[in-house]
Design a protein around this motif. Structure first.
Motif, PDB file in Angstrom:
ATOM      1  N   LEU A 153     -78.294  19.822 -32.006  1.00  0.00           N
ATOM      2  CA  LEU A 153     -79.585  19.981 -32.675  1.00  0.00           C
ATOM      3  C   LEU A 153     -80.204  18.617 -32.982  1.00  0.00           C
ATOM      4  O   LEU A 153     -81.396  18.386 -32.737  1.00  0.00           O
ATOM      5  N   ILE A 154     -79.371  17.697 -33.497  1.00  0.00           N
ATOM      6  CA  ILE A 154     -79.870  16.347 -33.827  1.00  0.00           C
ATOM      7  C   ILE A 154     -80.315  15.607 -32.571  1.00  0.00           C
ATOM      8  O   ILE A 154     -81.399  15.020 -32.528  1.00  0.00           O
ATOM      9  N   LEU A 155     -79.466  15.646 -31.535  1.00  0.00           N
ATOM     10  CA  LEU A 155     -79.830  14.971 -30.289  1.00  0.00           C
ATOM     11  C   LEU A 155     -81.022  15.646 -29.611  1.00  0.00           C
ATOM     12  O   LEU A 155     -81.815  14.993 -28.944  1.00  0.00           O
ATOM     13  N   GLY A 156     -81.127  16.970 -29.808  1.00  0.00           N
ATOM     14  CA  GLY A 156     -82.262  17.695 -29.244  1.00  0.00           C
ATOM     15  C   GLY A 156     -83.584  17.155 -29.754  1.00  0.00           C
ATOM     16  O   GLY A 156     -84.582  17.093 -29.020  1.00  0.00           O
ATOM     17  N   PHE A 157     -83.604  16.748 -31.025  1.00  0.00           N
ATOM     18  CA  PHE A 157     -84.816  16.150 -31.590  1.00  0.00           C
ATOM     19  C   PHE A 157     -85.158  14.853 -30.867  1.00  0.00           C
ATOM     20  O   PHE A 157     -86.318  14.594 -30.541  1.00  0.00           O
ATOM     21  N   SER A 158     -84.136  14.024 -30.607  1.00  0.00           N
ATOM     22  CA  SER A 158     -84.405  12.704 -30.039  1.00  0.00           C
ATOM     23  C   SER A 158     -84.692  12.748 -28.541  1.00  0.00           C
ATOM     24  O   SER A 158     -85.399  11.886 -28.028  1.00  0.00           O
ATOM     25  N   VAL A 159     -84.155  13.748 -27.834  1.00  0.00           N
ATOM     26  CA  VAL A 159     -84.328  13.767 -26.374  1.00  0.00           C
ATOM     27  C   VAL A 159     -85.357  14.794 -25.899  1.00  0.00           C
ATOM     28  O   VAL A 159     -85.782  14.749 -24.743  1.00  0.00           O
ATOM     29  N   ILE A 160     -85.767  15.715 -26.796  1.00  0.00           N
ATOM     30  CA  ILE A 160     -86.750  16.723 -26.393  1.00  0.00           C
ATOM     31  C   ILE A 160     -87.936  16.776 -27.349  1.00  0.00           C
ATOM     32  O   ILE A 160     -89.090  16.594 -26.938  1.00  0.00           O
ATOM     33  N   LEU A 161     -87.665  16.992 -28.646  1.00  0.00           N
ATOM     34  CA  LEU A 161     -88.766  17.163 -29.596  1.00  0.00           C
ATOM     35  C   LEU A 161     -89.563  15.878 -29.813  1.00  0.00           C
ATOM     36  O   LEU A 161     -90.790  15.924 -29.936  1.00  0.00           O
ATOM     37  N   VAL A 162     -88.885  14.741 -29.890  1.00  0.00           N
ATOM     38  CA  VAL A 162     -89.609  13.475 -30.097  1.00  0.00           C
ATOM     39  C   VAL A 162     -90.531  13.168 -28.918  1.00  0.00           C
ATOM     40  O   VAL A 162     -91.717  12.878 -29.115  1.00  0.00           O
ATOM     41  N   PRO A 163     -90.045  13.251 -27.653  1.00  0.00           N
ATOM     42  CA  PRO A 163     -90.969  13.043 -26.533  1.00  0.00           C
ATOM     43  C   PRO A 163     -92.110  14.061 -26.512  1.00  0.00           C
ATOM     44  O   PRO A 163     -93.260  13.701 -26.236  1.00  0.00           O
ATOM     45  N   LEU A 164     -91.794  15.332 -26.812  1.00  0.00           N
ATOM     46  CA  LEU A 164     -92.839  16.357 -26.827  1.00  0.00           C
ATOM     47  C   LEU A 164     -93.872  16.087 -27.910  1.00  0.00           C
ATOM     48  O   LEU A 164     -95.076  16.269 -27.698  1.00  0.00           O
ATOM     49  N   SER A 165     -93.409  15.652 -29.080  1.00  0.00           N
ATOM     50  CA  SER A 165     -94.333  15.330 -30.177  1.00  0.00           C
ATOM     51  C   SER A 165     -95.213  14.147 -29.797  1.00  0.00           C
ATOM     52  O   SER A 165     -96.417  14.139 -30.085  1.00  0.00           O
ATOM     53  N   LEU A 166     -94.617  13.147 -29.153  1.00  0.00           N
ATOM     54  CA  LEU A 166     -95.381  11.990 -28.690  1.00  0.00           C
ATOM     55  C   LEU A 166     -96.441  12.416 -27.680  1.00  0.00           C
ATOM     56  O   LEU A 166     -97.606  11.985 -27.753  1.00  0.00           O
ATOM     57  N   ILE A 167     -96.049  13.294 -26.747  1.00  0.00           N
ATOM     58  CA  ILE A 167     -96.997  13.808 -25.750  1.00  0.00           C
ATOM     59  C   ILE A 167     -98.134  14.551 -26.432  1.00  0.00           C
ATOM     60  O   ILE A 167     -99.314  14.399 -26.063  1.00  0.00           O
TER      61      ILE A 167
END
Length: 312
Positions: free
Chosen positions: A200-214
């Protein structure tokens, strides 16, 4: 005792898809054709962009990188899936399974961050067109791609360290068509709640963070597009963004569902379909989305084939 139990599993059995004997040849042909088209489509894009100097721009540099990643992670899984469909033997050694998981994660995480980098490129091209070549210098582009790769290597390593610290003492049947972390973790002979938290934590850094940036970048892009006075100019700008938004949605949304839900809530059949979508379907459609609608790529293709000359 834990060391003995873990070493007792020397290979896994990949159950794959539950096709009937009659339909297996049909699905084998479909998957083989799809894989060959993935190689052809992505390979063609790499060759065309490499040969045509008109396409040596930041945008096409990122597209070449995307095509290489697509080729890499489909080749990590599909040849083995095809071999298992064609034979009765469906085993994979423990070491090969670990290697497959790691390589797939590295390439997938790198691609997730590459999509964010590509959105930055589109932002600069639309919002700062006069400074585009200065800002998006070749050196900066290489540094950004290197960042994506390093982030993929490190994040995948963390995933694997927490997955491989668990004992695997049996059963050894993986209900998937390749060794993917969530499917393998179900076979661990220990509590995997810590792994769920790490995922869950890594999911934020490898999926949610890039998606939020996009998302943030595209909000700014759309605001800038709405300020364009010409209707044709607005349509052209929206069209430029459409292909990128499409491929991001196809890849990131299924991956987010797969890796950010607790293992207890995972359904093997649903997981296989999700993995097939972001592993195979997205790699198959990316060349179509980026090339069929792109006049520059069509021109490069005609030039290479000798059917036309690229305008100076």
């Amino acid at each position: 005792m834990q060391e003995t139990n873990q070493s007792s599993v020397t290979e896994f059995i990949l159950l794959g898809f539950s096709f009937s004997p009659r339909t297996t040849p049909l699905f084998f042909s479909a998957f083989l054709t799809t894989y060959l088209l993935i190689i052809l489509g992505n390979g063609l894009i790499i060759i065309l962009i490499s040969l045509d100097s008109h396409l040596h721009t930041p945008m096409y540099f990122f597209i070449v990188t995307l095509s290489m990643l697509d080729l890499g992670y489909t080749t990590t899984t599909m040849p083995q899936m095809l071999a298992h469909l064609a034979s009765q033997k469906k085993t994979i050694s423990f070491a090969s399974c670990v290697a497959q998981m790691y390589i797939f994660l590295v390439l997938g995480i790198t691609e997730s961050w590459l999509f964010a980098i590509m959105s930055i490129d589109k932002y600069v091209a639309i919002c700062h067109p006069l400074r585009y070549k200065v800002i998006m210098s070749p050196r900066l582009c290489r540094v950004m791609v290197l960042f994506c790769g390093l982030w993929g290597v490190v994040s995948a390593l963390v995933y694997m360290v927490f997955a491989m610290r668990l004992p695997y003492c049996g059963p050894n049947k993986i209900n998937h068509f390749f060794c993917e972390v969530p499917a393998v973790l179900k076979l661990a002979c220990a509590d995997t709640s810590v792994n769920d938290q790490v995922d869950l934590i890594l999911g934020f850094s490898v999926i949610l963070v890039p998606l939020s940036l996009i998302l943030v970048i595209y909000i700014n892009i759309f605001i800038a597009i709405l300020r364009i006075r010409s209707a044709q100019g607005r349509l052209k700008a929206f069209s430029t963004c459409a292909s990128h938004i499409t491929v991001v949605t196809m890849f990131c949304v299924p991956a987010m569902v797969m890796y950010m839900k607790p293992g207890s809530e995972a359904s093997p059949e649903e997981d296989k379909k999700l993995a097939l979508f972001y592993n195979v379907i997205s790699a198959f459609l990316n060349p179509i989305i980026y090339s069929l609608r792109n006049k520059d790529v069509k021109r490069a293709f005609l030039k290479v084939m000798g059917w036309g000359r690229a305008p100076e």
